[in-house]
Design an enzyme around this catalytic site. Structure first.
Site, PDB file in Angstrom:
ATOM      1  CG  ASP A  55      -6.817  19.743  76.077  1.00 36.42           C
ATOM      2  OD1 ASP A  55      -5.780  19.696  76.773  1.00 36.42           O
ATOM      3  OD2 ASP A  55      -6.853  20.267  74.951  1.00 36.42           O
TER       4      ASP A  55
ATOM      5  CG  HIS B 242      -3.151  18.968  74.851  1.00 30.54           C
ATOM      6  ND1 HIS B 242      -3.466  20.129  75.513  1.00 30.54           N
ATOM      7  CD2 HIS B 242      -2.206  19.307  73.931  1.00 30.54           C
ATOM      8  CE1 HIS B 242      -2.756  21.139  75.006  1.00 30.54           C
ATOM      9  NE2 HIS B 242      -1.972  20.660  74.049  1.00 30.54           N
TER      10      HIS B 242
ATOM     11  CD  GLU C 140       0.229  23.419  72.611  1.00 33.67           C
ATOM     12  OE1 GLU C 140       0.482  24.619  72.497  1.00 33.67           O
ATOM     13  OE2 GLU C 140      -0.810  23.001  73.167  1.00 33.67           O
TER      14      GLU C 140
HETATM   15  C1  ACM Z   1      -3.270  24.239  69.502  1.00 32.39           C
HETATM   16  O1  ACM Z   1      -3.615  25.430  69.516  1.00 32.39           O
HETATM   17  N1  ACM Z   1      -2.583  23.723  70.517  1.00 32.39           N
HETATM   18  C2  ACM Z   1      -3.574  23.369  68.379  1.00 32.39           C
END
Ligand code: ACM
Length: 628
Positions: free
Chosen positions: A197, A272, A348
């Site tokens: 991440d 991410h 995201e």
């Molecule tokens: C997430 O909670 N961004 C998958």
């Protein structure tokens, strides 16, 4: 003497007759048979199988009993008591790969299953039939008796997962193993390992060494994650973090397999990816140098899922070098993890930098790609080809639906159930993990004693989760999963606190028949498991025992309602700045909170003994809680 014996037997019977109530997840069928099996050193164990896994599960059980002071023998001819472990010669079609039969009477324990996984699960049930004292660390027991019963059991879903985020905080191999070991005791069978991440890359990729040389380390910061943490200073040393070597990964994979757990590794992309870009900034559009985020604020959220990334944290989907990178990563990942699935994240991903970049724009024109969503879809489809070329299946967060889903993809539905419903209707497999029922980072109790996160998830709500929506064919729902994001979880004891008992609720949802789910029965059994965790000195949240405070206005008055969702309790409170609540008023119905500089003190009791935490909330805070 006879009478004393009889009385003793009645007492034991009463104590043990609740035994079925202690099993989590509740088995498909449980019949008590009025007998008792008492362990002693004459008990003989017969492993009637050549299967390596069965032998190993049985040996683990033998050592567990040995630790508690009971030595099982493998050939004691004189022994009257036997434990028999075997795989069925004729398969039981109802039981599947993970089900088992367990029969216990005065002289025999018999555990049988179609497959080794069933034997493993049967041992977990057997362990839960033991007294909670069994879980005490380094303690020998003088006696060990279990109630006779007949259990037939098998799971409702084949995917029963927990996700652990090791990027936002790093957990050691031993800590990860503890997490895996405990989940296996609740018959959870998928460990989703969120390995990368913005805040850290945690898996060694030998062909891309900078991923861990650079991407695994960040400057150390404390305080509110994603809010007020200062950015790294120029030349500041990155000292916080860590990563798993490939040897360590293999060790964890083996450890999990020994517990009927498949690991699904997640490499989150194209978003991410700040830690990866700190190592290889050329994989972004701007190619600017970056740092691994120590939990600084680098995004703005506008509600409705809309957001902006203030620092570019996405891979550039228009750059062929990115696909070479992805190929290298998944080549090594696929070799390390024997399971069917690789998780590619997909959540995201911010399109803003793609939209601003003229090379990306001409790439989109050339490939007839209309917008950022379609570009993300293009990326996911390319990644899907790479993953399937390694013999694996792609799974991703529900954003991978946007702009068109890759043909073979499985969807993990997190933004509610709707992504899962859409994917199932398109004929794709789905794992349900909606924030509203399955996000283990959410606050589970009163803010006066719990960290405030952006949303709440009580144990009762978690338990009410039903993974199969009415409108879809259940065959597409592989199962469900709880997710522990670790922004606010810096230690393994706290990871346990956030995970349990909610993971027990999820385990029952994913394993037990829908018709057997019952909150009153579940919470009763959870209280027994509190003792098991306490005995093992493991952290578990007992927030469910605390009063639930609801504040509302009525006729211009500030009113307070107190309740909890557990049986046989009383709630006491004071509203005159005195404490403890025990010496205040017993709650019988909503009451007014008078004007003034006051605090509410409240606590849950059972038979006069405090079982919940003392809560104290100032009037000013109560005012802020008013339900409109
Ligand atoms: C997430 O909670 N961004 C998958």
């Amino acid at each position: 003497m006879k009478t004393i014996l009889k009385i003793l037997l009645v007492i034991i019977t009463i104590q043990l007759s609740n035994a079925q109530n202690n099993i989590i997840p509740v088995p498909v069928s449980f019949k008590s048979n009025d007998s008792f099996f008492t362990f002693d050193n004459t008990v003989q164990i017969k492993i009637q199988s050549e299967d390596e896994k069965v032998i190993q599960y049985a040996e683990n059980f033998i050592s567990l009993l040995k630790e508690k002071g009971f030595q099982l023998s493998s050939n004691n001819q004189k022994s009257k008591k036997t434990i028999t472990i075997k795989l069925l010669k004729t398969l039981d079609s109802e039981m599947g790969n993970e089900g088992y039969n367990l029969k216990i009477d005065n002289n025999t324990i018999s555990l049988s299953a179609n497959k080794p996984a069933g034997i493993f699960n049967g041992f977990q049930t057997l362990r839960q039939l033991f007294t909670p004292k069994f879980e005490q660390n380094n303690q020998k027991l003088s006696t060990l008796t279990i109630e006779g019963c007949e259990i037939k059991d098998y799971p409702r879903f084949k995917w029963r997962g927990l996700m652990l985020d090791v990027s936002r905080h790093f957990f050691t191999v031993d800590e990860v193993k503890t997490y895996i070991d405990k989940m296996s005791q609740y018959k959870l069978n998928v460990f989703h390992w969120h390995l990368t991440d913005d805040e850290g890359w945690r898996i060694e990729i030998k062909s891309l060494p900078k991923l861990t040389e650079v991407g695994a380390w960040r400057v150390e910061r404390f305080g509110a994650f994603g809010k007020s943490r200062p950015y790294p200073k120029p030349h500041e040393k990155a000292t916080y973090g860590g990563f798993y070597t490939q040897e360590q990964i293999k060790d964890v994979v083996k450890y999990a397999a020994e517990r009927n757990i498949t690991i699904v590794p997640e490499i989150d992309m194209p978003g991410h990816s700040m830690a990866a870009l700190a190592a290889y900034p050329e994989l972004s559009t701007k190619k600017e140098p970056k740092f691994v985020s120590p939990g600084v604020k680098f995004s703005e959220w506008y509600g409705n899922g809309k957001f902006k990334m203030l620092i570019e944290n996405t891979l550039n989907p228009a750059d062929e070098n990115v696909y070479d990178f992805v190929d290298k990563v998944f080549t090594e990942v696929a070799q390390l993890f024997p399971g069917d699935y690789i998780h590619m994240g997909g959540d995201e991903a911010y399109n803003g930098y793609w939209e601003e970049d003229k090379d990306v724009q001409s790439f989109m024109k050339e490939h007839n790609i209309a917008d950022g969503k379609e570009l993300q879809s293009y990326f996911v489809k390319r990644v899907e080809k790479i993953i399937s070329s390694k013999g694996k299946k792609l799974i991703g967060w529900d954003e991978i639906l946007e702009g068109g889903l890759a043909d073979e993809a499985t969807v993990m539905s997190w933004r509610g159930m709707k992504g899962g419903i859409e994917a199932a209707k398109l004929g794709h497999d789905v794992v349900m993990t909606p924030t509203t029922f399955a996000y283990l980072d959410y606050t589970q109790g009163d803010y006066s004693v719990e960290n405030k996160v952006y949303a709440d998830l009580s144990l009762e709500t978690c338990y009410s989760f039903e993974p199969v929506p009415d409108t879809v064919d259940s065959k597409f729902i592989l199962g469900g999963q709880g997710n522990l994001w670790a922004e606010k979880v810096p230690t393994m004891p706290f990871a346990f606190y956030m995970t349990y008992p909610r993971a027990m609720a999820l385990s029952e949802t994913f394993w037990s028949p829908k018709t057997l789910k019952n909150w009153a029965s579940f919470i009763n059994r959870v209280e027994n498991h509190f003792t098991r965790f306490d005995n093992a000195n493991l952290n578990i949240s007992k927030a469910v025992l605390d009063p639930i405070i609801t504040i509302y206005e009525q006729n211009g008055k500030l009113m307070c309602e107190l309740k909890n969702s557990i049986p046989n309790t009383e709630i006491f409170y004071t509203i005159n700045n005195t404490y403890p609540a025990k010496f205040g008023l017993k709650y019988t119905g909503p009451f007014e909170i008078p004007e003034g500089d006051l605090s509410l003190h409240t606590q849950t009791f059972r038979n006069g003994i405090a079982i919940g935490r003392p809560l104290k909330v100032d009037r000013t805070d109560l005012e802020k809680r008013v339900k409109k």
